[in-house]
Design a protein around this motif. Structure first.
Motif, PDB file in Angstrom:
ATOM      1  N   GLU A 130     -29.637  10.932  -4.162  1.00  0.00           N
ATOM      2  CA  GLU A 130     -30.326   9.900  -3.371  1.00  0.00           C
ATOM      3  C   GLU A 130     -30.426  10.323  -1.902  1.00  0.00           C
ATOM      4  OE1 GLU A 130     -28.373   6.662  -6.359  1.00  0.00           O
ATOM      5  OE2 GLU A 130     -27.829   6.566  -4.243  1.00  0.00           O
ATOM      6  N   VAL A 131     -29.388  10.968  -1.441  1.00  0.00           N
ATOM      7  CA  VAL A 131     -29.438  11.549  -0.088  1.00  0.00           C
ATOM      8  C   VAL A 131     -29.868  12.997  -0.257  1.00  0.00           C
ATOM      9  CG1 VAL A 131     -28.044  12.239   1.893  1.00  0.00           C
ATOM     10  CG2 VAL A 131     -27.647  10.025   0.814  1.00  0.00           C
ATOM     11  N   ARG A 132     -30.986  13.341   0.352  1.00  0.00           N
ATOM     12  CA  ARG A 132     -31.552  14.681   0.170  1.00  0.00           C
ATOM     13  C   ARG A 132     -31.877  15.339   1.510  1.00  0.00           C
ATOM     14  NH1 ARG A 132     -34.982  15.371  -5.140  1.00  0.00           N
ATOM     15  NH2 ARG A 132     -33.733  14.063  -6.520  1.00  0.00           N
ATOM     16  N   GLY A 133     -32.251  16.590   1.453  1.00  0.00           N
ATOM     17  CA  GLY A 133     -32.620  17.313   2.662  1.00  0.00           C
ATOM     18  C   GLY A 133     -34.037  17.000   3.096  1.00  0.00           C
ATOM     19  N   ALA A 134     -34.420  17.618   4.215  1.00  0.00           N
ATOM     20  CA  ALA A 134     -35.727  17.327   4.822  1.00  0.00           C
ATOM     21  C   ALA A 134     -36.885  17.688   3.904  1.00  0.00           C
ATOM     22  CB  ALA A 134     -35.838  18.099   6.133  1.00  0.00           C
ATOM     23  N   THR A 135     -36.683  18.659   3.006  1.00  0.00           N
ATOM     24  CA  THR A 135     -37.777  19.069   2.116  1.00  0.00           C
ATOM     25  C   THR A 135     -37.649  18.390   0.750  1.00  0.00           C
ATOM     26  OG1 THR A 135     -36.483  20.985   1.448  1.00  0.00           O
ATOM     27  CG2 THR A 135     -38.050  21.317   3.245  1.00  0.00           C
TER      28      THR A 135
END
Ligand code: F6P
Length: 539
Positions: A130-135
């Motif tokens: 659910e929490v992901r990186g910018a891409t």
């Protein structure tokens, strides 16, 4: 109290001066039940201190010393949140990070629970993707930046417990040396890397330099705006985290009552929760809490941290031995000696008492170590036959987590044999008999006997863990933490400050300036000469 403490130390020292004070073998001969009487259990661990020269009389003197130093009262004051770190006017409530405590410790525990809840929610969101990186890619790697207490504990636990297939891959960046960064760089895909900046003060020069380096690397990959999705901070200095650009909901706080070297249980342990999974991080805390309860509740005579501290007090104060080796017989514990070096030497490397007067006794010994059996093939020669004894802590793990049973048997046999060999030694008659049996001629025997004799009576503790799991490791680390606190009481030093490391930091500033812009600053002639040589070589 001072007189009482000094008298108690004088008695321990007097025992240490007696002829035969360091003999261990006669104690075993006189008492066939010595192992039973000098080994103790607590929080799932066994501590065997029988292979030390502590006789019943010495043990009584050591218990008197603990009473004179008001160890139990000091322990309870720490648990109650009293200002036990007197130079920095702080409590030391690391126990509150892992369990409920009385008095002010109760509020601290509530506070710690709030952060733990937040850490858990974040950890699980990252794991669920659910929490992901910018891409929009899932994080699969956690890069932890930090040094000293903000590095050694988490690194040690990671090396001990992380297995392939665990939720995230842990990578650590401690040293400011750019070669460290160059080494970890090939392991990292910025799009899938979550970066944790762990610093109690958020001012440590090396950590901030590495944080800037990593931020630039991240920005080059995902852009300036995207980079913030990849960073979180673990700190007591919320303003500095904000100033660095860490989003407020990515700051995991802890309090000033958590000492750096006691901080792996706090928000600083977020890398552990992310890489090992929440349940195993919690089990680590559970194990530490079990040791806390043992420390808070067990009588002096059976209290593992107190006993371990008293053995050290005997070696340093009674027998004047100022060094100790730690040999974990488990490769996964290879960073434990480094963690203990900081925990013990930063805490106990002091020369003034709590009131600022010089200590009339020696304090923290030099601590070093390596895993066995490898250590047997490096420094153990000196431990067996060198002129100065080196007490050893052997740490054995009964059950392995692999299927190579023969290797594990060899490992354990060696650990047990080293401790026995140090204690029993081998005298000239035994060497001669052995050589004759092997067919050596008398000239060779006469020539080699002095070289082959091992003096024996060399002390060691052995700690047995059932298995290297999070629970047992938590107990083991807490055992040493409390041992350090007890020694602080016995030596009447504050184990929670570290002023000695400040001066080097201060002097680094003008030297750095000189290395940067070349403008000369006055130093001692050695520093100036070395600087000039380095600058000459750099041209
Ligand atoms: O080496 C000194 C020290 O202050 C340690 O006590 C501490 O663990 C380390 O530096 C790192 O400090 P910080 O967590 O504030 O970056």
């Amino acid at each position: 109290m001072d007189d009482v403490l000094e008298d108690a130390w004088a008695r321990v020292e007097e025992f240490g001066r007696r002829p035969g004070a360091s003999a261990i073998r006669p104690l075993f001969t006189a008492d066939p039940k010595r192992f039973d009487r000098y080994s103790h259990r607590g929080a799932g661990l066994l501590l065997d201190m029988s292979k030390t020269a502590i006789s019943d009389e010495v043990r009584e003197a050591l218990f008197d010393l603990a009473r004179a130093a008001r160890v139990e009262q000091g322990r309870d004051a720490m648990a109650n949140g009293e200002i036990v770190n007197n130079t920095e006017r702080r409590a030391a409530l690391h126990m509150a990070l892992r369990g409920g405590l009385p008095g002010a410790g109760a509020a601290a525990h509530e506070d710690a629970l709030r952060t733990l809840t937040y850490m858990r929610a974040f950890t699980e969101s990252v794991h669920r993707g659910e929490v992901r990186g910018a891409t929009n890619q899932r994080f699969d790697t956690v890069l932890s930046i930090g040094i000293g207490g903000s590095d050694l504990g988490p690194v040690m636990v990671t090396r001990a417990l992380w297995r392939a297939g665990d939720p995230m891959r842990p990578v650590h960046l401690g040293n400011v040396d750019g070669h460290g960064w160059e080494t970890v760089l090939p392991m990292l895909d910025p799009r899938r890397t979550l970066v944790l900046i762990g610093s109690k003060t958020f001012t440590t020069a090396e950590t901030m330099a590495n944080a800037r380096l990593v931020r630039a690397w991240m920005e080059a990959s995902v852009g300036r705006n995207g980079a913030s999705a990849h960073f979180a901070a673990l700190s007591t200095n919320l303003a500095a985290c904000e100033a660095f650009g860490i989003a407020a909901d990515r700051v995991f706080p802890f309090r000033d009552w958590v000492g750096g070297r006691f901080s792996l249980w706090s928000a600083l342990g977020l890398s552990l929760a992310l890489s090992l999974g929440w349940e195993r991080f919690e089990a680590l805390l559970d194990g530490a809490r079990e040791m806390d309860q043992h420390f808070l509740g067990a009588p002096l005579e059976q209290n593992l941290p107190i006993l371990l501290a008293l053995v050290e007090a005997w070696h340093v104060g009674g027998l004047k031995i100022h060094r100790r080796a730690v040999l974990p017989y488990d490769e996964r514990l290879r960073r434990l000696p480094a963690h203990l070096q900081q925990l013990e030497m930063e805490s106990l490397g002091k020369s003034v008492r709590r009131d600022g007067t010089p200590t009339p006794w020696s304090t923290g010994p030099v601590v070093f170590g390596e895993p066995g059996t490898s250590a047997q093939h490096s420094f153990m020669q000196l431990v067996h036959q060198g002129p100065n004894p080196v007490p050893v802590d052997f740490i054995l793990v009964a059950k392995s987590d692999h299927r190579h049973d023969e290797n594990h048997r060899i490992l354990l046999a060696n650990g047990l044999a080293q401790a026995a060999a140090l204690m029993v030694g081998r005298d000239a008659d035994a060497v001669k008999a052995e050589m004759r049996e092997a067919g050596a001629d008398e000239e060779t025997i006469a020539r080699l006997v002095p070289h082959r004799v091992s003096p024996g009576d060399r002390p060691s503790n052995t700690i047995v863990m059932p298995r290297l799991d999070p629970q047992a490791l938590g107990s083991l680390i807490a055992l040493y933490e409390h041992k350090v606190f007890v020694l602080g009481c016995l030596w009447d030093v504050n184990p929670f400050d570290q002023w000695g490391v400040e001066l080097g930091k201060v002097l680094a500033t003008p030297i750095l300036r000189e290395l940067t812009d070349g403008r000369r600053v006055p130093h001692d002639s050695s520093t100036s000469g070395l600087l000039a040589e380095i600058q000459r070589l750099q041209r």
